[in-house]
Design an enzyme around this catalytic site. Structure first.
Site, PDB file in Angstrom:
ATOM      1  CD  GLU A   1      -2.222  -1.380   0.119  1.00  0.00           C
ATOM      2  OE1 GLU A   1      -3.002  -0.836  -0.883  1.00  0.00           O
ATOM      3  OE2 GLU A   1      -3.173  -2.822  -0.558  1.00  0.00           O
TER       4      GLU A   1
ATOM      5  CD  GLU B   1      -1.693  -4.717  -8.177  1.00  0.00           C
ATOM      6  OE1 GLU B   1      -1.956  -3.734  -8.136  1.00  0.00           O
ATOM      7  OE2 GLU B   1      -1.093  -5.904  -7.006  1.00  0.00           O
TER       8      GLU B   1
END
Lengths: 490, 490
Positions: A256, A285
């Site tokens: 994260e 990503e």
């Protein structure tokens, strides 16, 4: 004020409102009292209604017709606004609102069906969702391919055919690597023990700091499913704590931090403009993955983590840093995508990609989905799915209408592979820094070459300019074969 | 759909958006990263702009003309919407935005001037704020009294003349009581010691629970200045912790529970309608005060608190529950309104009310304000103000344009006095319950007679229906003289 300035001023307020809606979502998942769900649904509905009205405001069309951008960045801003405006206007308001209504119910039905391990409770609803999404795709595609029209929302410029070709290149080497790894003689030990909540959180904060997370523009909270949220001056992360599995907490955190750092790393001149967000889910990503895997699960960084954990938890059942490195990268058979490792993860994605592409194209019926899932899983993973909750019911995505979303996870891995090769060549001192618990040289390279550009360049071009080469699967596959070949002595 | 339904549906979405803006304010004061101030300013600005547009939307005027309410509640909803629509439309957008801009800067200038103890750094800005607020008042008053037009925003139906008459009745008895109390021979002891942060928070939660705070629809966080925030299913409280002064934490908590419980206690049929909020600041303050003072600082509840604190902190420097009751209600000379006690608090308000009424009327220049403050303080409190930070610079209100706000604190005390008399008569078992740490019988009476009605009745009528008598100062003054007469053996 020129038409361009008017357009950007209007857009700026829309971006601010969308940031508010995102913050509300964060609140819901982290701190909201449990009794506030109906109220929050009305608040979110009101925000969405305001946002939809603004995004389809006819004035945008008028401004776009006469706007005269003066720079490359301004031209790109106009392009992004026009793209969004065209897409939003292609979907009839009635359909958009029906999709919102049906998917919000469908998520609950899916969760219940998964808990009951009962696909028959969910599949009729999924059929309804699919019908609506195909209708939306037809409206968006304007005569083109339905799946591409949906994929374009998450990874602009990518196509189903392109992704399929990429995955075809990757599959044989991944399947072979997986078999070699699982068949290897010397398997790494699992980490065992009890790892107290507060100590995990303290170390997770140390991990976030090691990866340069800017605490003055973020914070960390607990959530059931970790996520990151926000942009510019306020991008927050979440993590979770399982007292038997500290890697879950630490690597969720680093993942994260990768997402959040991308948002926080964007040139602040782009804040609240169309260039002020990460450019695609795939590129997003790529940042979370390169933080988590190529840096976070490297020999160098895991050595630092071993020492920290050894101190914090008064010893570990793993003897030394080298063994710990193997444990961190341990590959085991499993049904669940989110619990998967670097070797098997992309195989999970390929399965979903092929199935959802067939669903959208009308080549596969929802009634046959469970069987198709199970057959494919057996083929790719060599084991039969034991129960639907571990198979066709495991992911939330389709229930909420996210078709075309899954491949961006694998694209992110491919981009991360390309970026890692370029970063390692450009920053030879990185392993030494990671071994000290300092990812700054890598983070700085990524900020300079990827993150700061925000939405300026289309995803593929961004990665190609950053790496000086074509986007392809070789870098990732070479990295995986080299890394796991060494860990498993293949 | 009738015009009434259209109006209420539109209003419902506005209420939801205003609830979002309030939640954003909570976020800013409790959890927001410190580096996010510019972003938050833009987000709040965007929300305010959307809200202003909706509140002055010409369609509201059209609906109002033809709306046909069918019940008393619907008629009241129309009345409240019409009132807000008229007020919002009377203030030119240019002026509203100038006030927002100037006051947002003025708050920072005030804080700096207070820190520097330098009124001359702030007064020119205050002069500017005052000029704008007088202009706003003139627009709102439409020929009527300027101060009344501002007061009406916080306490609908109240007038400056009415408040002045009320205060004139109260002042002599309060001044006399204050002199008697401070001159009494047997003064209560102060609480001394060190009271650890986490233990204070644990006891504060117990206090909130004792007053029936619904944790499933709320939460408690730390804030520099405690406040409550939100409605319906989500009303949160904040508190603060000073390790030498646990009463600050406990009574702030109970006070905010009073505010939050009012919002949470409103009939849920009124949620997101114009009746779905507390009806005025005065009535709001009556709830927070009756929780904090008439119940929280009663002999019965303080006995319970004494036992809890004695356990939690391993003894106290106060010998027994009776002495503790005197300590909780200790009256000492002081300059600061927010640190004041039940006896002196209203005198602080009267001073501000008279000065701000003169400022708005143009009878007092900002240049003469410091001198006027100091003279009045000497007269009412018998001591000279030692420095401006303890005098004219102590409160934030005027810097942010809150003229007409102060008297609602004292009105809240007067309402609380009336409600307390009626509640004590109707709920004779209350002291016994409070002594067990259970305010439920009082809370239920307040919920039934005040809170559940939300905005249905105008403030004064609400209190009069709840108490079955006229609103007047006698109940409060009788209560204070009786309570402090006993504590100080007068």
């Amino acid at each position: 004020m020129s038409a361009f300035d008017d357009l950007l001023a209007f857009q700026r307020q829309t971006e601010a409102l969308s940031s508010v809606a995102e913050r509300l979502g964060w609140d819901q998942e982290t701190v909201m009292p449990r009794g506030a769900t109906e109220q929050r649904a009305e608040e979110m509905g009101a925000m969405e209604s305001v946002l939809h009205e603004r995004r389809t405001d006819p004035r945008i069309g008028e401004w776009l017709e006469v706007a005269e951008p003066r720079t490359e960045a301004e031209a790109r801003a106009v392009e992004l606004i026009a793209r969004d405006f065209t897409r939003k206007n292609r979907v009839p308001a009635r359909l958009a609102s029906e999709i919102a209504r049906v998917t919000s119910l469908a998520q609950g039905i899916w969760a219940e069906a998964r808990a009951n391990d009962a696909p028959e409770e969910f599949l009729p609803t999924l059929d309804n969702v699919l019908m609506l999404k195909r209708e939306e795709a037809a409206a968006l595609a304007d005569g083109g391919d339905l799946y591409d029209a949906l994929l374009d929302d998450y990874e602009p410029g990518a196509t189903g055919a392109g992704v399929a070709a990429l995955f075809d290149q990757m599959r044989p080497r991944l399947v072979a690597l997986r078999e070699d790894v699982l068949g290897a003689e010397n398997q790494p030990a699992a980490l065992t023990g009890h790892f107290p909540h507060d100590t995990q959180l303290r170390l997770a904060r140390a991990c976030a700091s090691a990866f340069g997370y800017d605490w003055s523009r973020g914070r960390m909270d607990i959530a059931v499913h970790p996520f990151s949220s926000g942009r510019w001056q306020d991008s927050r992360i979440t993590t979770r704590v399982v007292e038997t599995d500290p890697f879950n907490c630490f690597y969720s955190t680093i993942h994260e931090v990768g997402h959040s750092s991308y948002e926080l790393g964007i040139d602040e001149d782009y804040a609240f403009t169309p260039l002020g967000r990460g450019v695609s889910l795939g590129v997003h990503e790529s940042q979370s993955r390169i933080y988590e895997n190529q840096m976070g699960r490297s020999r160098a960084f895991s050595g630092w983590l071993f020492a920290r954990m050894h101190d914090a938890f008064d010893g570990l059942n793993v003897a030394n840093a080298e063994e710990f490195y193997r444990t961190v990268n341990r590959v085991t058979p499993g049904y669940i995508r989110t619990e998967s490792d670097e070797v098997q993860y992309n195989l999970h994605i390929m399965l979903r990609f092929d199935l959802e592409r067939d669903l959208i194209a009308g080549r596969l019926d929802v009634a046959d989905l469970t069987e198709a899932w199970n057959a494919r899983f057996l083929k790719d993973f060599g084991v039969a799915v034991d129960r639907p909750a571990n198979g066709v019911l495991q992911d939330v995505h389709w229930s909420v209408g996210l078709f075309g979303y899954f491949p961006t996870y694998a694209l992110g891995n491919v981009y991360a592979g390309c970026l890692n090769a370029a970063m390692r060549a450009a920053v030879p001192e990185l392993p030494e820094a990671l071994a000290r618990g300092d990812a700054a040289p890598g983070v700085e390279w990524l900020r300079e070459n990827v993150q700061r550009h925000g939405g300026l360049l289309p995803p593929r071009r961004l990665i190609e300019e950053a790496t000086g080469g074509e986007v392809g699967p070789e870098a990732l596959l070479d990295y995986l074969e080299e890394k796991f070949g060494r860990i498993y002595a293949l």
